[in-house]
Design a protein around this motif. Sequence first.
Motif, PDB file in Angstrom:
ATOM      1  N   THR A 135     -14.740  -6.791  -8.662  1.00  0.00           N
ATOM      2  CA  THR A 135     -14.231  -6.437  -9.575  1.00  0.00           C
ATOM      3  C   THR A 135     -14.713  -5.928 -11.396  1.00  0.00           C
ATOM      4  O   THR A 135     -14.733  -5.163 -10.990  1.00  0.00           O
ATOM      5  CB  THR A 135     -12.836  -6.344  -9.266  1.00  0.00           C
ATOM      6  OG1 THR A 135     -12.469  -6.559  -8.248  1.00  0.00           O
ATOM      7  CG2 THR A 135     -11.642  -5.825 -10.144  1.00  0.00           C
ATOM      8  N   TYR A 145     -12.847   5.204 -11.111  1.00  0.00           N
ATOM      9  CA  TYR A 145     -11.798   3.896 -10.248  1.00  0.00           C
ATOM     10  C   TYR A 145     -10.725   3.722 -10.150  1.00  0.00           C
ATOM     11  O   TYR A 145      -9.704   4.821  -9.813  1.00  0.00           O
ATOM     12  CB  TYR A 145     -11.815   2.892 -11.671  1.00  0.00           C
ATOM     13  CG  TYR A 145     -11.571   1.237 -10.940  1.00  0.00           C
ATOM     14  CD1 TYR A 145     -12.728   0.535 -10.671  1.00  0.00           C
ATOM     15  CD2 TYR A 145      -9.827   1.002 -10.862  1.00  0.00           C
ATOM     16  CE1 TYR A 145     -12.080  -0.603  -9.643  1.00  0.00           C
ATOM     17  CE2 TYR A 145      -9.579  -0.189 -10.302  1.00  0.00           C
ATOM     18  CZ  TYR A 145     -11.178  -0.943 -10.259  1.00  0.00           C
ATOM     19  OH  TYR A 145     -10.487  -1.995  -9.408  1.00  0.00           O
ATOM     20  N   THR A 171      -8.797   2.131  -6.659  1.00  0.00           N
ATOM     21  CA  THR A 171      -8.044   0.907  -6.094  1.00  0.00           C
ATOM     22  C   THR A 171      -7.434   1.041  -4.959  1.00  0.00           C
ATOM     23  O   THR A 171      -6.887   1.590  -5.305  1.00  0.00           O
ATOM     24  CB  THR A 171      -7.122   0.010  -7.737  1.00  0.00           C
ATOM     25  OG1 THR A 171      -6.817  -0.902  -6.909  1.00  0.00           O
ATOM     26  CG2 THR A 171      -6.019   1.430  -7.835  1.00  0.00           C
ATOM     27  N   GLN A 231      -5.453  -3.470  -6.519  1.00  0.00           N
ATOM     28  CA  GLN A 231      -4.411  -4.408  -7.642  1.00  0.00           C
ATOM     29  C   GLN A 231      -3.759  -2.605  -8.414  1.00  0.00           C
ATOM     30  O   GLN A 231      -3.950  -1.312  -8.286  1.00  0.00           O
ATOM     31  CB  GLN A 231      -5.656  -4.699  -7.758  1.00  0.00           C
ATOM     32  CG  GLN A 231      -5.089  -6.129  -9.457  1.00  0.00           C
ATOM     33  CD  GLN A 231      -6.382  -6.434 -10.030  1.00  0.00           C
ATOM     34  OE1 GLN A 231      -7.206  -6.155  -9.430  1.00  0.00           O
ATOM     35  NE2 GLN A 231      -6.030  -7.083 -10.699  1.00  0.00           N
ATOM     36  N   ILE A 234      -5.132  -4.282 -14.146  1.00  0.00           N
ATOM     37  CA  ILE A 234      -6.284  -3.995 -14.044  1.00  0.00           C
ATOM     38  C   ILE A 234      -7.197  -3.972 -15.825  1.00  0.00           C
ATOM     39  O   ILE A 234      -7.601  -4.908 -15.982  1.00  0.00           O
ATOM     40  CB  ILE A 234      -6.988  -3.015 -13.397  1.00  0.00           C
ATOM     41  CG1 ILE A 234      -6.719  -3.297 -11.495  1.00  0.00           C
ATOM     42  CG2 ILE A 234      -8.568  -3.146 -13.883  1.00  0.00           C
ATOM     43  CD1 ILE A 234      -6.734  -2.097 -10.827  1.00  0.00           C
ATOM     44  N   ASP A 291      -4.927   4.859  -8.261  1.00  0.00           N
ATOM     45  CA  ASP A 291      -3.771   3.781  -7.770  1.00  0.00           C
ATOM     46  C   ASP A 291      -4.195   4.497  -6.649  1.00  0.00           C
ATOM     47  O   ASP A 291      -2.666   5.327  -6.629  1.00  0.00           O
ATOM     48  CB  ASP A 291      -2.462   3.544  -8.236  1.00  0.00           C
ATOM     49  CG  ASP A 291      -1.725   2.858  -7.582  1.00  0.00           C
ATOM     50  OD1 ASP A 291      -2.680   1.676  -6.284  1.00  0.00           O
ATOM     51  OD2 ASP A 291      -1.096   1.610  -7.802  1.00  0.00           O
ATOM     52  N   ASP A 326     -12.577  -0.170  -5.351  1.00  0.00           N
ATOM     53  CA  ASP A 326     -11.821  -1.406  -4.549  1.00  0.00           C
ATOM     54  C   ASP A 326     -10.804  -1.654  -4.313  1.00  0.00           C
ATOM     55  O   ASP A 326      -9.844  -1.218  -4.123  1.00  0.00           O
ATOM     56  CB  ASP A 326     -12.027  -1.759  -6.441  1.00  0.00           C
ATOM     57  CG  ASP A 326     -11.490  -3.078  -6.290  1.00  0.00           C
ATOM     58  OD1 ASP A 326     -11.576  -4.077  -5.768  1.00  0.00           O
ATOM     59  OD2 ASP A 326     -11.229  -3.992  -7.427  1.00  0.00           O
TER      60      ASP A 326
END
Length: 245
Positions: A40, A60, A62, A65, A70, A94, A141
Amino acid sequence: MSTTYTKVKTGIPGLDSIISGGLKQGRSIVVSGPPGSGKTTLGLQFLYKGAKDFDEPGVYITLSQNINEIKNDCKMYGWDFDDLVSKDKILMIDARPFKISEESIGKDDSLYRGEQMPFEHLTKLILSSIKRIEAKRIVIDSITILEMQYDDEFYTRQGLQGLVQALENYGVTSILLSEIVEDNKIPPEWFVSSGVIQLRHSRKQDTMERSLQVTKLRGVRHSDQIHPIELSEDGLHIMHPRLTP
């Protein structure tokens, strides 16, 4: 092997020098490793440096998380993601399948909609995000969260192939984080991506030693050696291999 491709500098000290100056623009690279190996951090450093130092906006995604957690973790390296988000240089999304709200945990159907493998929905979400800020870099991620929903490896690989192809067609340089637990099992994302970078960690006396190895990088000359990783106050540094007598 041709070296006339457009190079994307990772911004991670020591990494570009072992991959002929940078990643190949528009390719998807898998970064695999066990928990705590630095996946990460590497992905966020790639995005932060791209937006701040090379004027390349990034997205990004996720799947595991909380975004605020983060961003707070990144402050220990001096990375101000809030500033870049406010300038539309970074978009953080998210996309976790489960969200915690009012002391309960529930499924988030806005993305998943009851499907086992929502690669199509995730791909549409990412592509719309790319258009929104004209992104050049993407980090997911982690891709393993999606794979765990399917028992049939054929459908997993098919979904991954479609996702990777869509990203590469848009010309963005992508890093797909992948969790590795079983050393003897090759994950399907290794087969469909243009490159594989492995992160490892091992215990030496009372300390943990992290390392990086470029396993595959199509069309790019790269080091095959195992390089130690130093985790400092400004992020990851890739070091020269230690010489042993």
